[in-house]
Structures are given as C-alpha cells and as structure tokens.
Design a protein around this motif. Sequence first.
Motif, mmCIF file in Angstrom:
data_model
loop_
_atom_site.group_PDB
_atom_site.id
_atom_site.type_symbol
_atom_site.label_atom_id
_atom_site.label_comp_id
_atom_site.label_asym_id
_atom_site.label_seq_id
_atom_site.Cartn_x
_atom_site.Cartn_y
_atom_site.Cartn_z
ATOM 1 N N PHE A 243 0.822 -1.206 0.000
ATOM 2 C CA PHE A 243 0.000 0.000 0.000
ATOM 3 C C PHE A 243 0.858 1.259 0.000
ATOM 4 O O PHE A 243 0.580 2.214 -0.733
ATOM 5 N N ARG A 244 1.919 1.289 0.805
ATOM 6 C CA ARG A 244 2.787 2.470 0.844
ATOM 7 C C ARG A 244 3.529 2.632 -0.484
ATOM 8 O O ARG A 244 3.799 3.763 -0.908
ATOM 9 N N THR A 247 0.897 4.342 -2.728
ATOM 10 C CA THR A 247 0.636 5.752 -2.441
ATOM 11 C C THR A 247 1.852 6.622 -2.743
ATOM 12 O O THR A 247 1.703 7.769 -3.179
ATOM 13 N N THR A 248 3.058 6.079 -2.546
ATOM 14 C CA THR A 248 4.250 6.857 -2.869
ATOM 15 C C THR A 248 4.370 7.073 -4.372
ATOM 16 O O THR A 248 4.672 8.183 -4.835
ATOM 17 N N GLU A 250 1.928 7.046 -6.566
ATOM 18 C CA GLU A 250 0.887 7.990 -6.993
ATOM 19 C C GLU A 250 1.251 9.411 -6.612
ATOM 20 O O GLU A 250 1.005 10.364 -7.366
ATOM 21 N N ARG A 251 1.870 9.576 -5.448
ATOM 22 C CA ARG A 251 2.255 10.912 -4.990
ATOM 23 C C ARG A 251 3.342 11.519 -5.862
ATOM 24 O O ARG A 251 3.349 12.721 -6.141
ATOM 25 N N VAL A 265 0.412 2.963 -11.255
ATOM 26 C CA VAL A 265 -0.528 2.895 -10.136
ATOM 27 C C VAL A 265 -1.575 1.810 -10.363
ATOM 28 O O VAL A 265 -1.959 1.091 -9.426
ATOM 29 N N ARG A 269 -2.353 -1.123 -7.740
ATOM 30 C CA ARG A 269 -3.683 -1.310 -7.139
ATOM 31 C C ARG A 269 -4.159 -2.757 -7.296
ATOM 32 O O ARG A 269 -4.766 -3.343 -6.391
#
Length: 287
Positions: A243-244, A247-248, A250-251, A265, A269
């Motif tokens: 998960f991290r 999110t990283t 995507e960020r 991403v 997912r």
Amino acid sequence: MSGCPIDHGQGGNAAPGHHDAQLDFSADMSYGDYLHLDEVLGAQHPLSPGHDEMLFIVQHQTSELWMKLMLHELHAAIALIAGDQLQAAFKMLARVSKIMEQLVHAWDVLGTMTPPEYSAIRPYLAKSSGFQSWQYRCIEFSLGNKNAAMLKPHAHAPERLAQVDAAYRAPSLYDEALRLLARRGLPVPADAIERDWTQPYAASAGVEAAWLQVYRDPATHWDLYQLGEELTDLEDAFRLWRFRHLTTVERVIGFKRGTGGTNGVGYLRKMLDVVLFPEIWALRTDL
C-alpha cells in the motif's frame, strides 16, 4: 559530520577508563573492512545532474539489502517448517514482518521527492524499474504469488533467472504450512498439498475447515495456532508495504506509466487484491 558511524569509539573527551581503547587498526580488520564499506558506499553513481537522484538510489539499494535479509530468513523458515521445527521458524517469520516494517518506512523517505524532482531524473533511468527486482520476485514466489510471466524480466540474466525460477518451482511458505497441518493429522484436502507448485494457490473450503479446527481449540494445537498468527502478521505487514508503495508512486508520478512498462498505479492497485493466505483471513468470519 557526514558518514559518522554510531558510536563507535571515543570523541574528543574520552570517558575515564577508556584511555586504552585501540585506535590503530592498520594490522587488524576494521569496522569498514568487515562491512566492505568502500564497496557499499562507492556503489552510488547518479547519472543525472539532479540533487535528488542520490535519495532515489540509496532508497532502492537499502531496500534491496533488506530484501536480501528477508529472503535469507524466509528460506530458512520454510525449511524449518518442512522439518517440523516451528519455534525457530517463528523467530524468523517475526523478523521478516519487522523487515517489512522497515521497508514501509523507506517509502516515507522517498515520498519527500516531489514530482518535479523525480521528473528531472526520470529520463536517466531508461527502462530500469523496481518491477525488475529479482529479489522482490523471489519474495513474491516464496509467499505463494506465482506467475510464470514474471520470469520474463530476468531472461537476459541466466544466473538470476535460475534463482527466480527455483523460487517459482518450490513449495511456498503457505504450501509448507499446509503440508505441516496434514502431517499433524488435520483434514487438509489432498489437492492442496499434492499439486503443481508453480500454480497460484486457490482458496479451499477444506483447508479453511482444517485451520478452523486449530483456531477453535488453540490449547490442543498451540504451535499451529501460533503459526497461523505469524502468517497473519506477515501478510498484514506485506499489505502495508504494498500500500505504501502504491501511495508513494501515486504521490510522485501520478498515473504515468512505470519506467519498466507497467501501467504504474493501476498495476500496484491490482496487487493489493492478492491474498496470500486466504483461509487464515476467511476463518475469522466463521469463528
């Protein structure tokens, strides 16, 4: 001061009683010699003029070192479970979960890289991508997420391909756990323990029934109950790591394609939906 190790010696005001500390290592193995620090600290070779590429390199190199230790522990734990030596295996599985916690926090550091900072170094990465990490693929395979297509990124390196292929063909951690349950007389279906190890594991009502016997009577099956919880801890940590990562990415890059050709991403997912030890999670509803 840059590059200073953790304590490891005397400062300018040495404490009383430490006057005899050895300071000359010209004839002995030193800290740097033991850890081969010249090679380790000399292995960062930025290709771009961007200041932030050093962060990108160090984060991925340290993650690969943690993954090396994770594989060391996973391989040993799998062998111990196959040999009915659970107590030693538990220590190793707990360590794997802690390593995953370290890898989760590594994404926190990489997340300080902003999109413009990454865009400045991205052209210099060519097609290189964490998707190509052979150690990560061995971890996935050892945990049961088997996929023959994932051998292809390593076809150009025969030695690495052989290592990944060995993990692909071997029983996974969960396979060995189920074989253990069967050896203990629990009603594990034969098709769960006599199968093609290269195929992804499919959840089984019969396997869940076997685990339910363990969880409904922990006192009788204490070490198997503990094994189930070690597997739960491990998958919990692995989900957080994935998960991290998502999110990283995507960020930092949004929904751009990954440098290795994945859809970035979207691919990450999809990986969040993979369940490694399905019956361990499903039984909680039925208890």
